[in-house]
Design a protein around this motif. Structure first.
Motif, short mmCIF file in Angstrom:
data_model
loop_
_atom_site.label_atom_id
_atom_site.label_comp_id
_atom_site.label_asym_id
_atom_site.label_seq_id
_atom_site.Cartn_x
_atom_site.Cartn_y
_atom_site.Cartn_z
N LEU A 1 0.82 -1.23 0.05
CA LEU A 1 0.01 -0.11 -0.02
C LEU A 1 0.81 1.22 0.11
N ALA A 2 1.86 1.20 0.70
CA ALA A 2 2.85 2.47 0.60
C ALA A 2 3.32 2.70 -0.67
N ILE A 3 3.82 1.62 -1.47
CA ILE A 3 4.31 1.77 -2.81
C ILE A 3 3.09 2.38 -3.62
N ALA A 4 2.00 1.61 -3.54
CA ALA A 4 0.79 2.38 -4.29
C ALA A 4 0.47 3.77 -4.04
N PHE A 5 0.59 3.97 -2.64
CA PHE A 5 0.24 5.71 -2.35
C PHE A 5 1.33 6.31 -2.83
N VAL B 1 3.35 5.97 -5.56
CA VAL B 1 3.19 6.14 -6.99
C VAL B 1 1.92 6.93 -7.41
N SER B 2 0.83 6.81 -6.74
CA SER B 2 -0.37 7.61 -6.78
C SER B 2 0.12 9.13 -6.70
N SER B 3 0.94 9.50 -5.51
CA SER B 3 1.16 10.95 -5.25
C SER B 3 2.10 11.44 -6.19
N SER C 1 15.05 -7.69 8.65
CA SER C 1 14.10 -7.55 7.58
C SER C 1 13.16 -6.52 7.81
N VAL C 2 12.74 -6.42 9.11
CA VAL C 2 11.66 -5.48 9.86
C VAL C 2 12.51 -4.13 9.60
N ALA C 3 13.84 -3.85 9.92
CA ALA C 3 14.51 -2.78 9.73
C ALA C 3 14.76 -2.30 8.29
N VAL C 4 14.97 -3.09 7.41
CA VAL C 4 14.99 -2.96 5.96
C VAL C 4 13.47 -2.31 5.58
N LEU C 5 12.56 -3.06 5.94
CA LEU C 5 11.22 -2.64 5.48
C LEU C 5 10.97 -1.27 6.12
N ALA C 6 11.36 -0.83 7.07
CA ALA C 6 11.06 0.34 7.96
C ALA C 6 11.75 1.44 7.10
N VAL C 7 12.98 1.16 6.61
CA VAL C 7 13.89 2.22 5.88
C VAL C 7 13.05 2.43 4.49
N TYR C 8 12.72 1.38 3.84
CA TYR C 8 11.84 1.65 2.48
C TYR C 8 10.69 2.32 2.69
N TYR C 9 9.82 1.79 3.88
CA TYR C 9 8.55 2.79 4.12
C TYR C 9 8.76 4.24 4.22
N VAL C 10 9.95 4.59 5.22
CA VAL C 10 10.02 5.98 5.31
C VAL C 10 10.56 6.58 3.98
N ILE C 11 11.21 6.12 3.15
CA ILE C 11 11.88 6.35 1.86
C ILE C 11 10.33 6.80 1.09
N MET D 1 7.22 7.27 2.10
CA MET D 1 6.49 8.20 2.40
C MET D 1 7.09 9.79 2.32
N VAL D 2 8.22 9.56 2.65
CA VAL D 2 9.02 10.88 2.50
C VAL D 2 8.86 11.26 0.95
N ILE D 3 8.99 10.71 -0.10
CA ILE D 3 8.89 11.06 -1.40
C ILE D 3 7.54 11.48 -1.66
N SER D 4 6.40 10.85 -1.05
CA SER D 4 5.12 11.10 -1.31
C SER D 4 4.82 12.46 -0.85
N TRP D 5 5.34 13.05 0.51
CA TRP D 5 4.98 14.11 1.03
C TRP D 5 5.79 15.39 0.40
N VAL D 6 7.10 14.85 0.18
CA VAL D 6 7.90 15.96 -0.65
C VAL D 6 7.26 16.42 -2.05
N VAL D 7 6.95 15.32 -2.71
CA VAL D 7 6.32 15.64 -4.12
C VAL D 7 4.80 16.12 -3.85
N PHE D 8 4.11 15.91 -3.18
CA PHE D 8 2.81 16.43 -3.17
C PHE D 8 2.69 17.65 -2.52
N ASN D 9 3.79 18.08 -1.58
CA ASN D 9 4.00 19.40 -1.25
C ASN D 9 4.43 20.57 -2.06
N LYS D 10 5.25 19.94 -3.02
CA LYS D 10 5.92 21.07 -3.96
C LYS D 10 5.41 20.96 -5.24
N ARG D 11 4.63 20.19 -5.59
CA ARG D 11 4.04 19.93 -7.01
C ARG D 11 2.85 20.99 -7.26
#
Length: 264
Positions: A161-165, A167-169, A238-248, A250-260
């Motif tokens: 869902l984080a990936i889909a969200f 890409v959608s953003s 694996s949980v730590a790796v997933l957490a890093v990817y998740y943060v990345i 979410m950050v991409i989603s928020w940055v792009v949505f706020n700047k676009r």
């Protein structure tokens, strides 16, 4: 907080006013109830412990649950741009961060609702149809085994869902978000075999090799994706790796949505 509550209410109304949402939930409920019946017809009820039937049902229905939740996540942001309603949101006295956060919280809430619906119906129907005497092979406590497995299934859904969200953003395309998420669902095991951590040290940091946490259930120790090898990977890793990817994501989603710029 009241403003954010209004945003959440607004987002939930958008989701649950659509007939498609109720059709998806009804379909999940129907299969969750029907599949134990089909299992019951195909084998002797006394030979199957109800937790086994529930686990099998949830694993099968969860695939559809992931697809339906991805559809909701993919259109959460992209749909606003497609229909042109994003401008109506942005002229309100709400920050872009609050708008995006309300959409994401609503998506997660929907995924939890659909997941709980499946678990309750599948377990309840299995309890009515199958034996109460037995255990899931090699699992210890059957209930704890089932809920641990289902928790790992939800983690996989959560990351998808984080990936889909994201890409959608970023791309404002619901179709792309759905397509990419489904591609990941279908091919993650293939890529996990290709990029085997036993052969490539760096491969243990690849997203696909860490999404299926249920692989740790049998031993809780290091594993090799092709079996038997020690790839230096643990559940915590694996949980730590997933957490890093998740943060990345979410950050991409928020940055792009706020700047676009959405003027066009």
């Amino acid at each position: 907080m009241s403003n954010f509550g209004n945003l959440l209410l607004n987002e939930n109304m958008k989701i649950f006013r659509r007939p498609r949402t109720w059709i998806m939930l009804s379909f999940l409920a129907l299969i969750s109830l029907l599949f134990p019946v089909l299992l019951r017809e195909g084998m002797a009820a006394g030979d199957v412990y109800f937790w086994e039937a529930a686990i099998t049902t949830v694993q099968i229905v969860f695939f559809l649950n992931t697809i339906f939740c991805v559809v909701i996540a993919a259109e959460a942001v992209a749909g606003e741009f497609t229909w042109g309603t994003i401008k109506l949101l942005l002229i309100r006295p709400w920050s872009r961060s609050k708008i995006l956060a309300s959409k994401y919280v609503t998506v997660i809430a929907f995924s939890l609702l659909s997941t709980i619906l499946i678990l309750l119906l599948a377990t309840g129907m299995s309890y009515l149809l199958f034996s109460h005497d037995g255990s899931v092979s090699g699992s210890g406590s059957s209930a704890s085994y089932a809920f641990e497995l289902w928790a790992y299934l939800y983690v996989d859904l959560f990351i998808t869902l984080a990936i889909a969200f994201m890409v959608s953003s970023v791309f404002r395309s619901g179709a792309l978000a759905i397509g990419l998420s489904l591609f990941i669902m279908f091919t993650q095991s293939i890529f996990a075999l290709i990029f085997n951590p036993d052969r490539y040290e760096w491969a243990k940091f690849v997203l696909f090799n860490n999404m299926d946490l249920s692989r740790y259930m049998s031993s809780g120790m290091d594993f090799g994706l092709l079996g038997g090898g020690n790839a230096g990977m643990t559940l915590g890793f694996s949980v730590a790796v997933l957490a890093v990817y998740y943060v990345i994501f979410m950050v991409i989603s928020w940055v792009v949505f706020n700047k676009r710029d959405v003027a066009g």
